[in-house]
Scaffold this motif. Structure first.
Motif, PDB file in Angstrom:
ATOM      1  N   TYR A  35       4.870  -1.804  -3.879  1.00 51.17           N
ATOM      2  CA  TYR A  35       4.666  -1.921  -2.442  1.00 51.17           C
ATOM      3  C   TYR A  35       4.159  -3.319  -2.121  1.00 51.17           C
ATOM      4  O   TYR A  35       3.446  -3.934  -2.899  1.00 51.17           O
ATOM      5  CB  TYR A  35       3.621  -0.911  -1.946  1.00 51.17           C
ATOM      6  N   LEU A  43       1.854  -1.265   4.599  1.00 49.06           N
ATOM      7  CA  LEU A  43       2.330  -0.998   3.238  1.00 49.06           C
ATOM      8  C   LEU A  43       3.827  -0.744   3.276  1.00 49.06           C
ATOM      9  O   LEU A  43       4.289   0.268   3.788  1.00 49.06           O
ATOM     10  CB  LEU A  43       1.612   0.211   2.647  1.00 49.06           C
ATOM     11  N   PHE A  90       1.253  -4.202  -4.532  1.00 50.04           N
ATOM     12  CA  PHE A  90       0.672  -3.060  -5.231  1.00 50.04           C
ATOM     13  C   PHE A  90       1.712  -2.370  -6.090  1.00 50.04           C
ATOM     14  O   PHE A  90       2.862  -2.196  -5.691  1.00 50.04           O
ATOM     15  CB  PHE A  90       0.118  -2.039  -4.237  1.00 50.04           C
ATOM     16  N   ILE A 101       0.955   9.829  -5.857  1.00 49.58           N
ATOM     17  CA  ILE A 101       1.005   8.542  -6.536  1.00 49.58           C
ATOM     18  C   ILE A 101      -0.352   7.870  -6.451  1.00 49.58           C
ATOM     19  O   ILE A 101      -1.113   8.090  -5.522  1.00 49.58           O
ATOM     20  CB  ILE A 101       2.117   7.619  -5.990  1.00 49.58           C
ATOM     21  N   TYR A 102      -0.647   7.070  -7.446  1.00 49.31           N
ATOM     22  CA  TYR A 102      -1.934   6.406  -7.577  1.00 49.31           C
ATOM     23  C   TYR A 102      -1.708   4.901  -7.639  1.00 49.31           C
ATOM     24  O   TYR A 102      -0.851   4.437  -8.388  1.00 49.31           O
ATOM     25  CB  TYR A 102      -2.643   6.895  -8.842  1.00 49.31           C
ATOM     26  N   PHE A 103      -2.487   4.189  -6.866  1.00 51.53           N
ATOM     27  CA  PHE A 103      -2.291   2.752  -6.734  1.00 51.53           C
ATOM     28  C   PHE A 103      -3.197   1.955  -7.664  1.00 51.53           C
ATOM     29  O   PHE A 103      -4.334   2.338  -7.937  1.00 51.53           O
ATOM     30  CB  PHE A 103      -2.589   2.306  -5.299  1.00 51.53           C
ATOM     31  N   GLY A 104      -2.672   0.815  -8.098  1.00 50.23           N
ATOM     32  CA  GLY A 104      -3.498  -0.160  -8.782  1.00 50.23           C
ATOM     33  C   GLY A 104      -4.286  -0.977  -7.780  1.00 50.23           C
ATOM     34  O   GLY A 104      -4.230  -0.726  -6.561  1.00 50.23           O
TER      35      GLY A 104
ATOM     36  N   TYR B  36      -4.859   8.048   2.300  1.00 50.75           N
ATOM     37  CA  TYR B  36      -5.436   7.068   1.399  1.00 50.75           C
ATOM     38  C   TYR B  36      -6.520   6.279   2.136  1.00 50.75           C
ATOM     39  O   TYR B  36      -6.400   5.991   3.333  1.00 50.75           O
ATOM     40  CB  TYR B  36      -4.372   6.093   0.891  1.00 50.75           C
ATOM     41  N   GLN B  38      -8.544   2.653   1.900  1.00 49.89           N
ATOM     42  CA  GLN B  38      -8.489   1.345   1.271  1.00 49.89           C
ATOM     43  C   GLN B  38      -9.695   0.519   1.688  1.00 49.89           C
ATOM     44  O   GLN B  38      -9.855   0.161   2.848  1.00 49.89           O
ATOM     45  CB  GLN B  38      -7.201   0.595   1.636  1.00 49.89           C
ATOM     46  N   PRO B  44      -5.265   1.183  -2.321  1.00 48.12           N
ATOM     47  CA  PRO B  44      -5.439   2.471  -1.630  1.00 48.12           C
ATOM     48  C   PRO B  44      -5.819   3.568  -2.612  1.00 48.12           C
ATOM     49  O   PRO B  44      -5.241   3.669  -3.694  1.00 48.12           O
ATOM     50  CB  PRO B  44      -4.049   2.726  -1.026  1.00 48.12           C
ATOM     51  N   LEU B  46      -6.341   7.689  -3.070  1.00 48.41           N
ATOM     52  CA  LEU B  46      -6.044   9.014  -2.516  1.00 48.41           C
ATOM     53  C   LEU B  46      -7.343   9.770  -2.274  1.00 48.41           C
ATOM     54  O   LEU B  46      -8.182   9.885  -3.167  1.00 48.41           O
ATOM     55  CB  LEU B  46      -5.167   9.793  -3.498  1.00 48.41           C
ATOM     56  N   PHE B  89      -4.940   5.220   5.612  1.00 46.05           N
ATOM     57  CA  PHE B  89      -3.489   5.316   5.779  1.00 46.05           C
ATOM     58  C   PHE B  89      -3.054   6.759   5.599  1.00 46.05           C
ATOM     59  O   PHE B  89      -3.451   7.425   4.644  1.00 46.05           O
ATOM     60  CB  PHE B  89      -2.757   4.475   4.727  1.00 46.05           C
ATOM     61  N   LEU B 102       6.689   7.240  -0.720  1.00 42.12           N
ATOM     62  CA  LEU B 102       5.922   7.560   0.470  1.00 42.12           C
ATOM     63  C   LEU B 102       6.251   6.585   1.590  1.00 42.12           C
ATOM     64  O   LEU B 102       6.441   5.399   1.357  1.00 42.12           O
ATOM     65  CB  LEU B 102       4.431   7.468   0.171  1.00 42.12           C
ATOM     66  N   PHE B 104       4.395   5.094   4.806  1.00 42.96           N
ATOM     67  CA  PHE B 104       3.023   5.000   5.278  1.00 42.96           C
ATOM     68  C   PHE B 104       2.948   4.748   6.767  1.00 42.96           C
ATOM     69  O   PHE B 104       3.835   4.104   7.359  1.00 42.96           O
ATOM     70  CB  PHE B 104       2.301   3.861   4.551  1.00 42.96           C
TER      71      PHE B 104
END
Lengths: 112, 114
Positions: A35, A43, A90, A101-104, B36, B38, B44, B46, B89, B102, B104
């Motif tokens: 992203y 995003l 990201f 989903i999990y973000f860095g 999310y 941030q 971000p 969850l 978000f 996703l 957003f």
């Protein structure tokens, strides 16, 4: 800590140059997503890989490309950089069977 | 494709008050709606999610409601604290098996005033 690792955290480069951003997904996750986050665009989904193969493509420029390797890490390549490419990039990873989903922590790219 | 609209873009509340953020989505096939948080300089995170077979879900001070008919969902934060200040978000996603990226919303900057 989400378990998704991105490098580098910060990068400053000149217009016209090429950079590579790296992502290691959470252990066991087969999907990797990229992203872009800029101040005025929120995003934006760029591209998704699943187990080494491209699964979906979003608003990714032709100057950008990505790949996912057999060990499941992924790289996002940005070339012929322009000032407008300055943004947070990201990586996220997700389970093969679910939506979550999990973000860095992101890679902050500044093009000067 | 899916389009997610989020309101308001900024929200200021006094500590201890409640905060509500609302989102609408366009694709009736979407069935997964995460939220999310941030914080500045971070990715971000969850905080809560809801699937379309559920109308409401709570986790301590956070709750999410979903109205499938109207295609909107909301985040409710009660007893807000300064550490709740962040950008929030919402997102929407289709079932697994499709391209599950996703979509957003544009984000809400929440500021909790002490």
């Amino acid at each position: 800590d989400s378990g998704v690792t991105q490098t580098p955290k910060h990068l400053i480069t000149a217009t016209g140059q090429r950079v590579t951003l790296r992502c290691s997904p959470r252990s066991g996750d087969l999907s990797v997503y990229w992203y872009q986050q800029s101040l005025d665009q929120g995003l934006q989904f760029l591209i998704q890989y699943y187990n080494g193969e491209e699964r979906a493509k979003g608003n990714i420029l032709e100057r950008f490309s990505a790949q996912q390797f057999p060990d499941l890490h992924s790289e996002l390549n940005l070339s012929s950089l322009e000032l407008g490419d300055s943004a947070l990039y990201f990586c996220a990873s997700g389970e093969s069977s679910g939506n979550t989903i999990y973000f860095g922590e992101g890679s902050w790219l500044t093009v000067v | 494709g899916e389009n997610v609209e989020q309101h308001p873009s900024t929200l200021s509340v006094q500590e201890g008050d409640s905060a509500v953020i609302k989102c609408t989505y366009s694709d009736s096939a979407s069935n997964y709606f995460p939220w999310y948080k941030q914080e500045l300089g971070k990715g971000p995170q969850l905080i809560i999610d809801i699937r379309s077979n559920v109308g409401e879900k709570k986790d301590q001070r956070i709750a999410v409601t979903l109205n499938k008919t109207a295609k909107h969902f909301s985040l409710h934060i009660t007893e807000t604290q300064p550490e709740d200040s962040a950008v929030y978000f919402c997102a929407a996603s289709k079932p697994p098996g499709s391209a599950r990226q996703l979509t957003f919303g544009s984000g809400t900057q929440l500021t909790v005033l002490p």
